[in-house]
Design a protein around this motif. Structure first.
Motif, PDB file in Angstrom:
ATOM      1  N   TYR A 253       0.794  -1.229   0.000  1.00  0.00           N
ATOM      2  CA  TYR A 253       0.000   0.000   0.000  1.00  0.00           C
ATOM      3  C   TYR A 253       0.830   1.285   0.000  1.00  0.00           C
ATOM      4  CZ  TYR A 253      -3.733  -3.224   1.340  1.00  0.00           C
ATOM      5  OH  TYR A 253      -4.627  -4.258   1.371  1.00  0.00           O
ATOM      6  N   ASN A 254       2.167   1.193   0.218  1.00  0.00           N
ATOM      7  CA  ASN A 254       2.953   2.436   0.293  1.00  0.00           C
ATOM      8  C   ASN A 254       4.328   2.287  -0.360  1.00  0.00           C
ATOM      9  OD1 ASN A 254       2.809   5.181   1.278  1.00  0.00           O
ATOM     10  ND2 ASN A 254       4.438   4.656   2.721  1.00  0.00           N
ATOM     11  N   LYS A 255       4.417   1.461  -1.380  1.00  0.00           N
ATOM     12  CA  LYS A 255       5.660   1.281  -2.131  1.00  0.00           C
ATOM     13  C   LYS A 255       6.810   0.819  -1.246  1.00  0.00           C
ATOM     14  CE  LYS A 255       4.369   4.857  -5.466  1.00  0.00           C
ATOM     15  NZ  LYS A 255       4.767   6.147  -6.100  1.00  0.00           N
ATOM     16  N   GLY A 256       6.527   0.106  -0.198  1.00  0.00           N
ATOM     17  CA  GLY A 256       7.556  -0.448   0.678  1.00  0.00           C
ATOM     18  C   GLY A 256       8.146   0.531   1.662  1.00  0.00           C
ATOM     19  N   GLU A 257       7.686   1.761   1.686  1.00  0.00           N
ATOM     20  CA  GLU A 257       8.245   2.775   2.591  1.00  0.00           C
ATOM     21  C   GLU A 257       7.400   2.885   3.851  1.00  0.00           C
ATOM     22  OE1 GLU A 257       8.476   6.417   0.477  1.00  0.00           O
ATOM     23  OE2 GLU A 257       9.871   5.660  -1.054  1.00  0.00           O
ATOM     24  N   ILE A 258       8.120   3.168   4.962  1.00  0.00           N
ATOM     25  CA  ILE A 258       7.405   3.398   6.217  1.00  0.00           C
ATOM     26  C   ILE A 258       6.885   4.834   6.207  1.00  0.00           C
ATOM     27  CG2 ILE A 258       7.586   3.504   8.723  1.00  0.00           C
ATOM     28  CD1 ILE A 258       9.840   1.496   8.579  1.00  0.00           C
ATOM     29  N   PRO A 259       5.573   5.046   6.358  1.00  0.00           N
ATOM     30  CA  PRO A 259       5.035   6.417   6.373  1.00  0.00           C
ATOM     31  C   PRO A 259       5.578   7.217   7.549  1.00  0.00           C
ATOM     32  CG  PRO A 259       3.283   4.779   6.066  1.00  0.00           C
ATOM     33  CD  PRO A 259       4.524   4.025   6.466  1.00  0.00           C
ATOM     34  N   LEU A 260       5.687   8.508   7.357  1.00  0.00           N
ATOM     35  CA  LEU A 260       6.205   9.371   8.404  1.00  0.00           C
ATOM     36  C   LEU A 260       5.369   9.247   9.682  1.00  0.00           C
ATOM     37  CD1 LEU A 260       8.167  11.606   9.287  1.00  0.00           C
ATOM     38  CD2 LEU A 260       6.559  13.280   8.333  1.00  0.00           C
ATOM     39  N   GLN A 261       4.045   9.177   9.510  1.00  0.00           N
ATOM     40  CA  GLN A 261       3.171   9.100  10.671  1.00  0.00           C
ATOM     41  C   GLN A 261       3.286   7.774  11.420  1.00  0.00           C
ATOM     42  OE1 GLN A 261       1.286  11.494  12.017  1.00  0.00           O
ATOM     43  NE2 GLN A 261       2.074  12.945  10.503  1.00  0.00           N
ATOM     44  N   SER A 262       3.970   6.791  10.806  1.00  0.00           N
ATOM     45  CA  SER A 262       4.130   5.474  11.444  1.00  0.00           C
ATOM     46  C   SER A 262       5.426   5.371  12.236  1.00  0.00           C
ATOM     47  CB  SER A 262       4.100   4.370  10.386  1.00  0.00           C
ATOM     48  OG  SER A 262       2.889   4.405   9.657  1.00  0.00           O
ATOM     49  N   MET A 263       6.234   6.428  12.270  1.00  0.00           N
ATOM     50  CA  MET A 263       7.516   6.374  12.964  1.00  0.00           C
ATOM     51  C   MET A 263       7.343   6.131  14.457  1.00  0.00           C
ATOM     52  SD  MET A 263      10.043   6.450  11.009  1.00  0.00           S
ATOM     53  CE  MET A 263      10.264   6.619   9.234  1.00  0.00           C
ATOM     54  N   GLY A 264       6.321   6.667  15.054  1.00  0.00           N
ATOM     55  CA  GLY A 264       6.074   6.442  16.476  1.00  0.00           C
ATOM     56  C   GLY A 264       5.806   4.973  16.766  1.00  0.00           C
ATOM     57  N   LEU A 265       5.032   4.305  15.873  1.00  0.00           N
ATOM     58  CA  LEU A 265       4.776   2.885  16.040  1.00  0.00           C
ATOM     59  C   LEU A 265       6.075   2.097  15.981  1.00  0.00           C
ATOM     60  CD1 LEU A 265       3.015   0.326  16.095  1.00  0.00           C
ATOM     61  CD2 LEU A 265       2.716   0.608  13.603  1.00  0.00           C
TER      62      LEU A 265
END
Length: 508
Positions: A253-265
């Motif tokens: 769903y995101n081209k294999g990149e970790i979304p910025l908003q997911s950094m906390g997770l």
């Protein structure tokens, strides 16, 4: 002439008024057609309308309703009901069920923004009652969703879940998949708060299926991450499996990149896995992009960084993060306190305004009742007066007819007496003094009667009869009365009048 000039001026101005009203109705129609797909354009059109040129109550109500709708769809939180009140007051009396439902729904939105829970529930209830008689399932979905949010804010989770279920059903009937998915997400959140993680996963999967079908890919990752955290990470599931599954979702769903908003997770995952460098790097990325995160996210980042530095043995740095965390939380708490004070003040003002409104409404109701009673009493008096006047006129007319008949009878009797007097005159013995005196008395009395009959022609019948009776009563002893006749009759007929007076005193 003044009235004529006024009428001519009105006729001249009438086409101009109609043209201006027609233009405004056209603008409102255009705004309404753009409301769902381009609400920002709809709001722009409405804001450029000169409200002073709206002349009809119907256009004023439509303007107020569309303006309220456009503000809400553009996420402008309005706390004053000055607009929605116009729409509610008009459509409650003249509108269709759909228009009444819309007006009360957006008034409920205003009360929700103002934090007035009771007033908002009342408005949504009225909106639901009106909308239930229509096939506008989309509006029914919005109403149930709004009510569910209110119950969620009050932590009435059972009622919130029920309302979200209704909302999902109505949005499905309305063929609004995006809103239906949002309803499933709300149901999942409530289920999690109620301790039902299986229910949460079930509702999230329904939402994910809809998002995939409509291509709303950006909405899917947060749901998967929420599921991972609340159903696997918090219960101590295998971290390697969690990271593997998350990367698979990112690849899809995101081209294999970790979304910025997911950094906390990921900061939390790395900390649990004791991969401190990776956890610290995630925290630094968050702080570097702090403008993209809420204060709560920043505070959470500081808290995790403090734990990371403590695990590394870097206590001065851990202490610094503790102070930063405290500073952020103090700021958040201060904002909460200020917001709470403002909310309480707003609720207090709303309560005062509502009480004033109820008092004014009650006073107006009493005034209407009093006015109605006064009008009813006045009308009763008027009817009674008219009936009395009618009765009086009927009685007066009856008396007039009776007096006319009596006068006519008197005239007729006078004519008959005149004829009889002529007959008597022909038979009178002129040599007999007594007969001549009797005839003279009768003739004199006849002249008086003729004079009274002549007066009757120029007098009102009632006045004539009264005057005649007075004359006959008061003047019985005058020279025109019957004393002469009594004397003559006594002399001619051997004292018959005196005999009658002596033996029959009741005779007059």
């Amino acid at each position: 002439m003044k009235v004529l000039y006024t009428a001519l001026l009105a006729l001249l101005l009438f086409p101009s008024c109609r043209r201006q009203s027609g233009d405004i109705d056209s603008f409102l129609h255009n705004a309404e057609s753009l409301m769902n797909e381009h609400p920002e354009d709809a709001l722009s059109i409405i804001r450029h309308i000169d409200r002073r040129k709206i002349y009809s109550s119907a256009s004023e109500a439509r303007y107020a309703l569309l303006y309220s709708q456009a503000l809400d769809k553009n996420y402008v939180d309005v706390t004053s009901d000055s607009l929605t009140a116009v729409a509610v007051n008009y459509y409650d009396r003249h509108g269709t069920k759909h228009e009444r439902a819309m007006a009360h729904y957006y008034q409920g939105r205003v009360y929700s923004n103002a934090g007035n829970f009771d007033a908002a529930i009342r408005s949504y209830s009225l909106a639901e009652d009106a909308a239930s008689g229509t096939d506008d399932y989309y509006l029914l979905g919005l109403i149930n969703n709004a009510v569910g949010n209110l119950y969620y804010d009050q932590y009435d989770l059972k009622e919130a879940l029920s309302r979200d279920q209704h909302a999902a059903t109505y949005f499905h009937l309305a063929q609004s998949p995006y809103n239906e998915a949002l309803a499933y997400v709300g149901m999942g959140i409530v289920s999690n708060l109620m301790g039902d993680n299986e229910g949460m996963e079930k509702e999230y999967q329904k939402a994910i299926a809809i998002y995939e079908e409509i291509g709303a890919i950006n909405e899917i990752l947060p749901l998967y991450e929420d599921l991972v955290v609340k159903t696997r990470l918090d219960v101590g599931d295998d971290l390697f499996a969690i990271k593997r599954d998350l990367r698979r979702y990112y690849a899809k769903y995101n081209k294999g990149e970790i979304p910025l908003q997911s950094m906390g997770l990921w900061q939390g995952i790395y900390l649990k896995a004791n991969e401190l460098d990776s956890a610290r790097l995630c925290g630094e990325i968050i702080l570097h992009n702090r403008s993209s995160f809420t204060s709560h996210k920043i505070a959470g980042c500081y808290s995790l960084l403090e734990r990371i530095e403590t695990a590394r043995g870097n206590y001065p740095e851990a202490y610094r993060y503790v102070k930063l965390y405290i500073a952020v939380m103090d700021s958040i708490n201060q904002e909460k306190e200020e917001a709470l004070v403002l909310e309480l003040e707003q609720k207090y003002r709303n309560r005062i305004l509502n009480q004033s409104y109820e008092n004014l409404k009650q006073h107006n109701d009493q005034q209407r009742i009093i006015t109605g009673l006064v009008l009813l009493f006045s009308l009763s008096l008027l009817v009674a007066g008219l009936l009395y006047l009618r009765k009086w006129r009927e009685n007066a007319a009856l008396k007039m007819r009776e007096a006319e008949a009596e006068k006519e009878s008197l005239g007729r009797a006078c004519r008959e007496l005149q004829e009889q007097l002529g007959t008597v005159g022909d038979r009178v013995d002129t040599d007999d003094e007594q007969e001549r005196q009797l005839f003279d008395a009768l003739e004199e009395r006849m002249v008086v009667l003729r004079n009274w009959v002549d007066k009757a022609e120029t007098m009102k019948p009632a006045l004539f009869m009264k005057s005649f009776r007075d004359y006959m009563t008061v003047n019985v002893k005058s020279k025109h009365a019957l004393s002469d006749l009594q004397y003559v009759v006594n002399r001619k007929y051997f004292g018959v009048v005196d005999y009658l007076k002596a033996h029959y005193p009741e005779l007059r």
